[in-house]
Design a protein around this motif. Structure first.
Motif, PDB file in Angstrom:
ATOM      1  N   GLY A 184      44.290  19.366  71.797  1.00 29.47           N
ATOM      2  CA  GLY A 184      43.049  19.077  72.511  1.00 29.47           C
ATOM      3  C   GLY A 184      41.836  19.610  71.766  1.00 29.47           C
ATOM      4  O   GLY A 184      40.795  18.944  71.692  1.00 29.47           O
ATOM      5  N   ILE A 185      41.976  20.806  71.215  1.00 31.75           N
ATOM      6  CA  ILE A 185      40.888  21.409  70.449  1.00 31.75           C
ATOM      7  C   ILE A 185      40.560  20.555  69.236  1.00 31.75           C
ATOM      8  O   ILE A 185      39.396  20.246  68.948  1.00 31.75           O
ATOM      9  N   GLU A 186      41.604  20.134  68.514  1.00 24.60           N
ATOM     10  CA  GLU A 186      41.393  19.352  67.296  1.00 24.60           C
ATOM     11  C   GLU A 186      40.850  17.963  67.618  1.00 24.60           C
ATOM     12  O   GLU A 186      40.034  17.422  66.867  1.00 24.60           O
ATOM     13  N   SER A 187      41.276  17.386  68.738  1.00 26.50           N
ATOM     14  CA  SER A 187      40.745  16.077  69.156  1.00 26.50           C
ATOM     15  C   SER A 187      39.254  16.178  69.465  1.00 26.50           C
ATOM     16  O   SER A 187      38.460  15.304  69.088  1.00 26.50           O
ATOM     17  N   LYS A 188      38.884  17.270  70.151  1.00 25.26           N
ATOM     18  CA  LYS A 188      37.474  17.467  70.495  1.00 25.26           C
ATOM     19  C   LYS A 188      36.644  17.658  69.227  1.00 25.26           C
ATOM     20  O   LYS A 188      35.537  17.110  69.106  1.00 25.26           O
ATOM     21  N   ALA A 189      37.167  18.423  68.269  1.00 23.28           N
ATOM     22  CA  ALA A 189      36.448  18.654  67.017  1.00 23.28           C
ATOM     23  C   ALA A 189      36.242  17.341  66.269  1.00 23.28           C
ATOM     24  O   ALA A 189      35.163  17.074  65.731  1.00 23.28           O
ATOM     25  N   THR A 190      37.289  16.499  66.234  1.00 24.15           N
ATOM     26  CA  THR A 190      37.186  15.194  65.572  1.00 24.15           C
ATOM     27  C   THR A 190      36.145  14.322  66.266  1.00 24.15           C
ATOM     28  O   THR A 190      35.372  13.607  65.612  1.00 24.15           O
ATOM     29  N   LEU A 191      36.118  14.369  67.600  1.00 27.89           N
ATOM     30  CA  LEU A 191      35.136  13.600  68.368  1.00 27.89           C
ATOM     31  C   LEU A 191      33.714  14.035  68.021  1.00 27.89           C
ATOM     32  O   LEU A 191      32.820  13.189  67.834  1.00 27.89           O
ATOM     33  N   LYS A 213      36.009  23.786  60.711  1.00 32.16           N
ATOM     34  CA  LYS A 213      36.751  25.047  60.754  1.00 32.16           C
ATOM     35  C   LYS A 213      37.801  25.032  61.872  1.00 32.16           C
ATOM     36  O   LYS A 213      38.880  25.599  61.729  1.00 32.16           O
ATOM     37  N   ALA A 214      37.476  24.350  62.988  1.00 34.58           N
ATOM     38  CA  ALA A 214      38.446  24.230  64.089  1.00 34.58           C
ATOM     39  C   ALA A 214      39.630  23.359  63.682  1.00 34.58           C
ATOM     40  O   ALA A 214      40.738  23.502  64.220  1.00 34.58           O
ATOM     41  N   LEU A 215      39.413  22.458  62.722  1.00 39.77           N
ATOM     42  CA  LEU A 215      40.479  21.561  62.270  1.00 39.77           C
ATOM     43  C   LEU A 215      41.344  22.175  61.173  1.00 39.77           C
ATOM     44  O   LEU A 215      42.384  21.614  60.820  1.00 39.77           O
ATOM     45  N   ASN A 248      43.034  31.197  68.938  1.00 43.67           N
ATOM     46  CA  ASN A 248      41.774  31.799  69.397  1.00 43.67           C
ATOM     47  C   ASN A 248      40.632  31.481  68.443  1.00 43.67           C
ATOM     48  O   ASN A 248      39.496  31.238  68.870  1.00 43.67           O
ATOM     49  N   SER A 249      40.941  31.479  67.142  1.00 42.95           N
ATOM     50  CA  SER A 249      39.920  31.124  66.152  1.00 42.95           C
ATOM     51  C   SER A 249      39.485  29.673  66.323  1.00 42.95           C
ATOM     52  O   SER A 249      38.299  29.349  66.250  1.00 42.95           O
ATOM     53  N   LYS A 250      40.452  28.792  66.575  1.00 48.19           N
ATOM     54  CA  LYS A 250      40.119  27.387  66.817  1.00 48.19           C
ATOM     55  C   LYS A 250      39.249  27.234  68.068  1.00 48.19           C
ATOM     56  O   LYS A 250      38.286  26.466  68.084  1.00 48.19           O
ATOM     57  N   VAL A 251      39.619  27.969  69.116  1.00 48.33           N
ATOM     58  CA  VAL A 251      38.843  27.914  70.362  1.00 48.33           C
ATOM     59  C   VAL A 251      37.411  28.368  70.117  1.00 48.33           C
ATOM     60  O   VAL A 251      36.447  27.729  70.553  1.00 48.33           O
ATOM     61  N   THR A 284      34.249  25.919  70.396  1.00 51.48           N
ATOM     62  CA  THR A 284      33.230  26.298  71.387  1.00 51.48           C
ATOM     63  C   THR A 284      31.847  26.290  70.751  1.00 51.48           C
ATOM     64  O   THR A 284      30.874  25.780  71.331  1.00 51.48           O
ATOM     65  N   MET A 285      31.750  26.864  69.542  1.00 50.04           N
ATOM     66  CA  MET A 285      30.471  26.856  68.839  1.00 50.04           C
ATOM     67  C   MET A 285      30.060  25.428  68.462  1.00 50.04           C
ATOM     68  O   MET A 285      28.892  25.053  68.575  1.00 50.04           O
ATOM     69  N   ALA A 286      31.035  24.621  68.027  1.00 46.47           N
ATOM     70  CA  ALA A 286      30.736  23.222  67.719  1.00 46.47           C
ATOM     71  C   ALA A 286      30.207  22.506  68.958  1.00 46.47           C
ATOM     72  O   ALA A 286      29.253  21.723  68.889  1.00 46.47           O
ATOM     73  N   GLN A 287      30.802  22.804  70.095  1.00 52.05           N
ATOM     74  CA  GLN A 287      30.374  22.184  71.349  1.00 52.05           C
ATOM     75  C   GLN A 287      28.946  22.594  71.713  1.00 52.05           C
ATOM     76  O   GLN A 287      28.149  21.766  72.172  1.00 52.05           O
TER      77      GLN A 287
END
Length: 534
Positions: A395-402, A456-458, A500-503, A507-510
């Motif tokens: 879910g995190i990686e999907s959001k980052a890609t979006l 970085k999240a990816l 946690n690093s991905k989160v 979060t910062m990307a969001q």
């Protein structure tokens, strides 16, 4: 040893992450404060109370500071804990040390009695009595559930029948159960079935019964001084959280709500009656949109509400502490609050990533305390946890890609629009050109930062997974399950820092993504005006 004076004291423990929110705000305001982790007493912290000479000092061996306790003007009572860790002591001796530490800290509270407290210890203890809470809530005018506290079997059975056998049972004090060692369990609010047979157990211990109320959701109201922050917890969306929202094994949807004025007034009246400067009040929002009072927690958690809904609860707590630290010096109070406000403004336009905690050190051997008969249940739970963690990562990686894809398209459209403006209006309207360039520059900053954090999240990192060798184990069924469970735990701990690093990064990307969207909307409005008045 440096002699120091501080103004604000935070009483908590080393593991309390909620206190970190206040620490950050106080640092931003450059207010003198000290965080007293009571679990470090006897380790890095020492106390000296010389009653004859009037000396009351706290000595911090880690920082080399000696702090006069009488210098504190405000105290935030968060989560002080006592954890003596002295090798070679018997259980009785350890309990003796714990008791001595406990009453030493109680003395510290008395020394600071003239300070402003959020909240005073005695006020917290008075307010924690759920029987007293209900009496007071009813007196003030709150709607409360039909309730019974009894160890009388017939009374319990009659109450249960009068509620059409729709009752819940809850702890009178706290649901925390501590077994031998460090093992802990929580008794949640649950729907109960009372029969003639099991009712006999009521004789030995009073039970707290309430009518089961059909509800739309749960409401948590956080009170700081005279400021209220209301959150609706959508507990009815999932079967597991319908009776007690804390039982959910995943985050529940939350939303900000506006309380009716009369509910706000009664909340403030309740905290005033209990002499509380802070409280968390729980309600049921029933099917008729009535607020049904459940209980008040004088020292409840609030950080998750701030994270989920963006409420500045930590800012309000900090403001209250500062104002009562300098009650007669408006200039100092104003300057400190102004610094904190300026940092809040900076955070609004350019948020910064919090410094990560130290990485987890995974033990080589993980001792399992699971009984043989519970191994299969534990095994299934660990599988669910790993699956949930994998879903979370995806879910995190999907959001980052979006974020990357949508901003890339949006930025291309903005560049195209800017090019058109430059080509058609460079000589005729310099203000229009400058405005377009300025907005494009701000958008570029937010876009690049969003994509940076999203990338970085990816990043894959060293991600642990279950291998063929993990499955190809020798041993009987129980031994096999134990080895697999141990491996599952290791995988979870190994991946925890990466997740946690991905989160953090997503979060910062969001955060920057939201700001980029706002800039794009402003730019679209700007283009509309350009087209209308060309």
């Amino acid at each position: 040893m440096k002699a120091m004076t501080k103004k604000i004291l935070i009483l908590t423990n080393e593991r309390d992450v909620t206190a970190d929110f206040i620490v950050k705000k106080l640092k931003n305001s450059e207010t003198e404060f000290y965080r007293l982790n009571t679990d470090q007493l006897g380790k890095t912290l020492q106390l000296t109370f010389n009653i004859s000479e009037g000396i009351h000092n706290l000595i911090d061996k880690a920082t080399g500071e000696s702090i006069d306790l009488r210098s504190f003007a405000s105290v935030y009572f968060r989560r002080p804990e006592i954890r003596p860790n002295i090798e070679g002591l018997s259980r009785g001796e350890e309990n003796f040390v714990r008791t001595e530490l406990y009453y030493t800290i109680e003395g510290l509270y008395k020394i600071l009695d003239n300070a402003f407290w959020l909240n005073k210890v005695q006020a917290i203890r008075n307010a924690e009595n759920k029987i007293y809470q209900l009496l007071l809530a009813k007196k003030i005018g709150f709607k409360i559930p039909d309730s019974l506290i009894t160890n009388q079997v017939d009374d319990a059975l009659n109450f249960y029948r009068n509620q059409q056998q729709e009752c819940i049972i809850k702890p009178i004090k706290t649901g925390l159960v501590t077994a031998d060692g460090d093992d802990e369990a929580i008794i949640f609010t649950s729907k109960v079935e009372i029969t003639e047979e099991n009712a006999q157990r009521i004789k030995t211990c009073p039970v707290y019964l309430q009518k089961l109320i059909k509800k739309k959701g749960d409401v948590r109201v956080t009170v700081v001084g005279n400021k209220l922050f209301a959150a609706l917890i959508h507990s009815q969306d999932f079967e597991q959280s319908k009776t007690d929202w804390r039982r959910a094994d995943h985050p529940l949807p939350h939303s900000q709500i506006v309380l009716p004025h009369f509910i706000e007034s009664m909340c403030l009246e309740l905290t005033n009656e209990l002499s509380l400067n802070f409280a968390a009040i729980d309600f049921i929002l029933d099917e008729n949109d009535d607020f049904i009072f459940l209980e008040i927690n004088p020292n409840g958690q609030w950080a998750w509400i701030e994270r989920r809904l963006g409420y500045d609860i930590s800012g309000e707590i900090t403001k209250l502490l500062i104002q009562n630290t300098y009650p007669n010096d408006n200039k100092v109070s104003f300057l400190l609050l102004a610094k904190e406000r300026l940092n809040s403004i900076r955070e609004f336009f350019w948020p910064l990533l919090e410094r990560s905690a130290a990485k987890n050190k995974v033990k080589e051997n993980i001792e399992l305390k699971i009984a043989d008969e519970s191994l299969e249940i534990a095994f299934q739970q660990k599988i669910k946890i790993l699956e949930a963690e994998e879903d979370r990562r995806k879910g995190i990686e999907s959001k980052a890609t979006l974020f990357i894809s949508t901003l890339s398209v949006a930025s291309s459209l903005v560049v195209t629009a800017s090019t058109l403006i430059l080509n058609n209006n460079f000589d005729s309207n310099r203000l229009l050109i400058k405005t377009s360039v300025a907005i494009s520059f701000i958008l570029a900053l937010y876009t690049v930062t969003t994509i940076w954090y999203a990338v970085k999240a990816l990043e894959r990192g060293t991600y642990s997974v279950l291998s063929i060798n993990d499955l190809n184990q020798i041993g009987n069924k129980n031994e096999y399950l134990r080895k697999l469970i141990q491996r599952f735990i290791r995988i979870k701990l190994d991946n925890q820092d990466i997740i946690n690093s991905k989160v953090n990064n997503v979060t910062m990307a969001q955060e920057y993504y939201k700001r980029a969207i706002v800039i794009i909307c402003i730019y679209a409005f700007f283009i509309l005006l350009f087209c209308l008045f060309k």
